[in-house]
Design a protein around this motif. Structure first.
Motif, PDB file in Angstrom:
ATOM      1  N   ASN A  52       0.846  -1.166   0.005  1.00 52.30           N
ATOM      2  CA  ASN A  52      -0.075  -0.127  -0.128  1.00 52.30           C
ATOM      3  C   ASN A  52       0.820   1.194  -0.125  1.00 52.30           C
ATOM      4  N   LEU A  53       0.663   2.069  -0.819  1.00 53.94           N
ATOM      5  CA  LEU A  53       1.622   3.190  -1.079  1.00 53.94           C
ATOM      6  C   LEU A  53       0.557   4.548  -0.855  1.00 53.94           C
ATOM      7  N   ASP A  54       1.260   5.590  -0.493  1.00 52.26           N
ATOM      8  CA  ASP A  54       0.420   6.889  -0.184  1.00 52.26           C
ATOM      9  C   ASP A  54       1.366   8.115  -0.243  1.00 52.26           C
ATOM     10  N   ASN A  55       1.112   9.164  -0.548  1.00 57.06           N
ATOM     11  CA  ASN A  55       1.976  10.238  -0.808  1.00 57.06           C
ATOM     12  C   ASN A  55       1.299  11.483  -0.089  1.00 57.06           C
ATOM     13  N   ALA A  56       1.839  12.247   0.584  1.00 62.38           N
ATOM     14  CA  ALA A  56       1.293  13.583   0.886  1.00 62.38           C
ATOM     15  C   ALA A  56       2.542  14.742   1.104  1.00 62.38           C
ATOM     16  N   ALA A 103       5.232  27.001 -12.141  1.00 64.05           N
ATOM     17  CA  ALA A 103       3.753  27.371 -12.419  1.00 64.05           C
ATOM     18  C   ALA A 103       3.087  26.239 -11.501  1.00 64.05           C
ATOM     19  N   ASP A 104       1.857  26.568 -10.779  1.00 66.23           N
ATOM     20  CA  ASP A 104       1.155  25.715 -10.057  1.00 66.23           C
ATOM     21  C   ASP A 104       1.258  24.275 -10.509  1.00 66.23           C
ATOM     22  N   ALA A 105       0.618  24.042 -11.925  1.00 62.29           N
ATOM     23  CA  ALA A 105       0.650  22.943 -12.504  1.00 62.29           C
ATOM     24  C   ALA A 105       1.941  21.924 -12.263  1.00 62.29           C
ATOM     25  N   GLN A 106       3.068  22.577 -12.615  1.00 58.60           N
ATOM     26  CA  GLN A 106       4.195  22.050 -12.532  1.00 58.60           C
ATOM     27  C   GLN A 106       4.423  21.807 -11.041  1.00 58.60           C
ATOM     28  N   LYS A 107       4.218  22.634 -10.223  1.00 60.18           N
ATOM     29  CA  LYS A 107       4.561  22.501  -8.928  1.00 60.18           C
ATOM     30  C   LYS A 107       3.855  21.102  -8.290  1.00 60.18           C
ATOM     31  N   GLU A 108       2.420  21.077  -8.519  1.00 62.05           N
ATOM     32  CA  GLU A 108       1.843  20.025  -8.538  1.00 62.05           C
ATOM     33  C   GLU A 108       2.381  18.611  -8.661  1.00 62.05           C
ATOM     34  N   GLU A 109       2.739  18.675 -10.018  1.00 57.70           N
ATOM     35  CA  GLU A 109       3.369  17.465 -10.585  1.00 57.70           C
ATOM     36  C   GLU A 109       4.647  16.953  -9.659  1.00 57.70           C
ATOM     37  N   LEU A 110       5.454  18.029  -9.504  1.00 53.50           N
ATOM     38  CA  LEU A 110       6.728  17.837  -8.840  1.00 53.50           C
ATOM     39  C   LEU A 110       6.561  17.237  -7.292  1.00 53.50           C
ATOM     40  N   LEU A 111       5.618  17.668  -6.728  1.00 56.10           N
ATOM     41  CA  LEU A 111       5.204  17.534  -5.492  1.00 56.10           C
ATOM     42  C   LEU A 111       4.451  15.855  -5.377  1.00 56.10           C
ATOM     43  N   GLY A 112       3.733  15.711  -6.520  1.00 56.99           N
ATOM     44  CA  GLY A 112       2.817  14.424  -6.407  1.00 56.99           C
ATOM     45  C   GLY A 112       3.434  13.232  -7.304  1.00 56.99           C
ATOM     46  N   ALA A 113       4.425  13.757  -7.848  1.00 53.82           N
ATOM     47  CA  ALA A 113       4.956  12.428  -8.864  1.00 53.82           C
ATOM     48  C   ALA A 113       6.764  12.591  -8.686  1.00 53.82           C
ATOM     49  N   PHE A 114       7.141  13.635  -8.964  1.00 51.31           N
ATOM     50  CA  PHE A 114       8.823  13.602  -8.980  1.00 51.31           C
ATOM     51  C   PHE A 114       9.470  13.403  -7.723  1.00 51.31           C
ATOM     52  N   TYR A 119      12.119  -7.132  -1.842  1.00 52.73           N
ATOM     53  CA  TYR A 119      12.683  -5.997  -2.819  1.00 52.73           C
ATOM     54  C   TYR A 119      11.605  -5.734  -3.479  1.00 52.73           C
ATOM     55  N   LEU A 120      11.024  -4.569  -3.260  1.00 54.63           N
ATOM     56  CA  LEU A 120       9.763  -3.656  -3.877  1.00 54.63           C
ATOM     57  C   LEU A 120      10.118  -3.589  -5.374  1.00 54.63           C
ATOM     58  N   ALA A 121       9.132  -3.845  -6.133  1.00 55.87           N
ATOM     59  CA  ALA A 121       9.525  -3.598  -7.588  1.00 55.87           C
ATOM     60  C   ALA A 121       9.146  -2.074  -7.781  1.00 55.87           C
ATOM     61  N   PRO A 122       9.857  -1.493  -8.868  1.00 54.92           N
ATOM     62  CA  PRO A 122       9.754  -0.148  -9.120  1.00 54.92           C
ATOM     63  C   PRO A 122       8.265   0.463  -9.196  1.00 54.92           C
ATOM     64  N   VAL A 123       8.073   1.682  -8.901  1.00 55.55           N
ATOM     65  CA  VAL A 123       6.571   2.084  -8.954  1.00 55.55           C
ATOM     66  C   VAL A 123       6.634   3.487  -9.887  1.00 55.55           C
ATOM     67  N   ASN A 124       5.603   3.282 -10.843  1.00 52.91           N
ATOM     68  CA  ASN A 124       5.622   4.705 -11.780  1.00 52.91           C
ATOM     69  C   ASN A 124       4.576   5.752 -11.114  1.00 52.91           C
ATOM     70  N   PHE A 125       5.079   6.578 -10.386  1.00 48.78           N
ATOM     71  CA  PHE A 125       4.593   7.742  -9.672  1.00 48.78           C
ATOM     72  C   PHE A 125       4.043   8.555 -10.630  1.00 48.78           C
ATOM     73  N   ASP A 126       4.406   8.613 -11.766  1.00 51.65           N
ATOM     74  CA  ASP A 126       3.804   9.732 -12.786  1.00 51.65           C
ATOM     75  C   ASP A 126       2.399   9.095 -12.904  1.00 51.65           C
ATOM     76  N   ALA A 127       2.430   7.947 -13.375  1.00 54.65           N
ATOM     77  CA  ALA A 127       0.884   7.196 -13.798  1.00 54.65           C
ATOM     78  C   ALA A 127      -0.105   7.212 -12.609  1.00 54.65           C
ATOM     79  N   ILE A 128       0.429   7.208 -11.260  1.00 52.54           N
ATOM     80  CA  ILE A 128      -0.311   7.315 -10.076  1.00 52.54           C
ATOM     81  C   ILE A 128      -0.998   8.648  -9.932  1.00 52.54           C
ATOM     82  N   TYR A 129       0.089   9.616 -10.273  1.00 56.65           N
ATOM     83  CA  TYR A 129      -0.312  11.178 -10.194  1.00 56.65           C
ATOM     84  C   TYR A 129      -1.459  11.246 -11.156  1.00 56.65           C
TER      85      TYR A 129
END
Length: 151
Positions: free
Chosen positions: A46-50, A93-104, A130-140
């Motif tokens: 289970n993954l979560d980010n904030a 920009a706000d959209a870029q900032k949200e993507e940095l915080l939510g995915a990058f 060993y946890l498999a890699p996760v695509n946080f861009d797709a989750i975002y």
């Protein structure tokens, strides 16, 4: 190179100020009896980010990982790790900032949390996990689409 110059001219800055383990928990509720079982676990991840805004251009991003492992419906171990980082995010920009915080930023944190989980499980007497890699861009993107549909 042109992209880097463009960002510099715009005054944009991104930097990692600190990476740290914010919270750590490990439980093996059925040990030592579980060590007699054949090692064919079922693993639930289970993954979560904030994130939280700290001051001016500083943000704390926390990636929470909970790994629950069972054998025959018995909990073998539960490992929880909150890996966090303090990031400077300036003049985006706000959209870029949200993507940095939510995915990058979660992508930056994930290798650290993988190492902590593997070490924690191993120290608990179990084979490393060993946890498999996760695509946080797709989750975002998925969360963003769900939020748009909900509103």
């Amino acid at each position: 190179m042109a992209e880097a110059n463009k960002n510099k001219q715009a005054g944009q800055e991104f930097a990692i100020h600190r990476l740290f383990v914010k919270d750590l928990s490990f439980e093996a509720p059925d040990s030592p009896a579980v060590f007699k079982e054949e090692w064919k676990p079922e693993v639930d991840l289970n993954l979560d980010n904030a994130y939280e805004h700290l001051e001016e251009d500083l943000y704390c991003v926390t990636l929470k990982v909970t790994v629950t492992t069972k054998i025959k419906d018995k909990a073998v171990f539960i490992a929880e790790v909150q890996q966090a980082g303090i990031f400077l995010i300036k003049d985006f920009a706000d959209a870029q900032k949200e993507e940095l915080l939510g995915a990058f930023c979660p992508n930056v944190l994930f290798p650290y949390v993988r190492e902590v989980v593997s070490d924690l499980v191993n120290r608990g007497g179990f084979p490393p996990l060993y946890l498999a890699p996760v695509n946080f861009d797709a989750i975002y993107q998925q969360r963003k689409e769900q939020a748009q549909e909900a509103s």
